[in-house]
Scaffold this active site. Structure first.
Site, short mmCIF file in Angstrom:
data_model
loop_
_atom_site.label_atom_id
_atom_site.label_comp_id
_atom_site.label_asym_id
_atom_site.label_seq_id
_atom_site.Cartn_x
_atom_site.Cartn_y
_atom_site.Cartn_z
N CYS A 130 -37.37 -19.22 -20.23
CA CYS A 130 -38.78 -18.40 -20.33
C CYS A 130 -38.29 -17.00 -20.08
O CYS A 130 -37.62 -16.46 -20.57
CB CYS A 130 -40.02 -18.97 -19.35
SG CYS A 130 -41.54 -18.05 -19.92
N GLU A 171 -38.18 -27.65 -16.02
CA GLU A 171 -38.31 -27.91 -14.66
C GLU A 171 -39.63 -28.24 -14.08
O GLU A 171 -39.84 -28.86 -13.05
CB GLU A 171 -37.92 -26.53 -13.84
CG GLU A 171 -38.72 -25.63 -13.46
CD GLU A 171 -38.90 -24.76 -14.84
OE1 GLU A 171 -38.67 -24.99 -16.08
OE2 GLU A 171 -39.46 -23.65 -14.66
N HIS A 203 -40.60 -25.11 -20.45
CA HIS A 203 -40.11 -25.24 -18.95
C HIS A 203 -39.70 -26.48 -18.53
O HIS A 203 -40.70 -27.38 -17.98
CB HIS A 203 -41.30 -24.67 -17.98
CG HIS A 203 -41.48 -23.33 -17.78
ND1 HIS A 203 -40.81 -22.30 -16.87
CD2 HIS A 203 -42.33 -22.59 -18.81
CE1 HIS A 203 -41.42 -21.21 -17.14
NE2 HIS A 203 -42.06 -21.25 -18.19
#
Lengths: 232, 81
Positions: free
Chosen positions: A90, A201, A199
């Site tokens: 990002c 994560e 994302h």
């Protein structure tokens, strides 16, 4: 025998806000994550570097434009030039583009709206380190949350990217941001630097909706382990 | 010297901000063919030599103020009052 935990640096810029999530996800996948303050010019010995999401320097001027001058970024560029694995997520992707470590630029979403939702992305190739755990054509569900994720490259650059197969992830179905050719993630020509808007994560626990992000981060941890411990 | 830098989205580049402004102006009843939104930077540079000041600001644009992939820029110089 347990495998050694490779150290991976997560660079923290003023305004980063996914650094701890990235570190936690990497730790959960077997890495030793270290938060690396952007003002530190020297990287510790690491097997990979992650540039996390957030709003470095408040996204002033253009997203990522100012973070690229951080002292740590010089070391990241040297690490990448030496073949080190660098993953930008990002805002990290935006920083890598502004730093010319990745081609193209990320612009305001076509809708001008901030988008925050799970999106399906399609894996275009699995012969880059970050996607070694995926099948070609695999559909990963990973959340996006950004206002400036519309990937752009001019015609000549885009042709070059396609010819070199540097587009590695595409939105599957409707693009959340108007990205050119549904581009969600790209790599550099050598394949050791990757940026993506979704994302991973935030998608490492099925309890939170999807664990597909682990396909990417787990591969990064394994490549980092090989890089650090292969010759030992 | 004073330098004013005008940064514009390059022609042909989709400008969603400009489009939103254009639509709003039409909504208000104005007859507008197109609106594009750029950025204006007012700088005061140390140099009092126009050539030197321009060269300096050119470098600022190339290194930070504009992204050449999507933006063009113009520089206007004026004496500091």
């Amino acid at each position: 025998m347990t495998e050694p935990a490779p150290r991976i640096a997560v660079v923290v810029f003023p305004g980063s806000n996914d650094d701890r999530d990235a570190a936690l996800a990497l730790e959960g996948l077997g890495a030793e994550a270290v938060l690396h303050w952007h003002a530190e010019p020297e990287l510790p010995e690491v097997g990979a570097v992650v540039l996390p999401g957030g709003f470095s320097y408040g996204d002033y001027l253009r997203a990522g434009a100012i973070a690229r001058f951080s002292p740590a970024m010089r070391a990241v560029a040297e690490f990448a030039a030496d073949g080190g694995y660098v993953l930008g997520i990002c805002n990290g992707f935006q920083v890598l583009c502004e730093a010319s470590l990745l081609p193209g630029v990320l612009r305001a979403n076509e809708s001008l709206s901030f988008v925050c939702r799970d999106v399906p992305v399609r894996v275009e190739r699995n012969d880059v380190p970050f996607l070694a755990g995926c099948e070609i054509g695999q559909r990963l569900t990973i959340p996006v949350k950004h206002g400036e994720g519309c990937y752009f490259a001019d015609g000549e650059l885009l042709a070059e990217l396609e010819a070199n197969r540097q587009v590695v992830l595409r939105y599957d179905g409707e693009s959340p941001n108007g990205s050119l050719d549904d581009i969600a993630g790209v790599v550099n020509a050598d394949g050791n630097v990757m940026g993506l808007m979704p994302h991973p994560e935030h998608a490492v626990e099925s309890l939170l909706g999807s664990s597909d992000g682990a396909f990417i981060l787990k591969a990064l941890v394994e490549r980092a382990r090989e890089r650090l411990f292969a010759e030992a | 010297m004073k330098a004013t830098v005008l940064v514009r989205p390059k022609p042909g580049i989709l400008d969603p901000q400009g489009k939103a402004v254009e639509d709003s102006l039409r909504h208000l009843g104005f007859k507008v063919d197109e609106a594009r939104v750029g950025r204006l930077l007012d700088l005061v540079v140390e140099s009092s030599d126009p050539d030197q000041a321009r060269a300096e600001v050119e470098r600022m644009c190339a290194e930070l103020l504009a992204n050449p992939l999507i933006e063009s820029y113009e520089i206007e110089l004026a004496e500091t009052a």
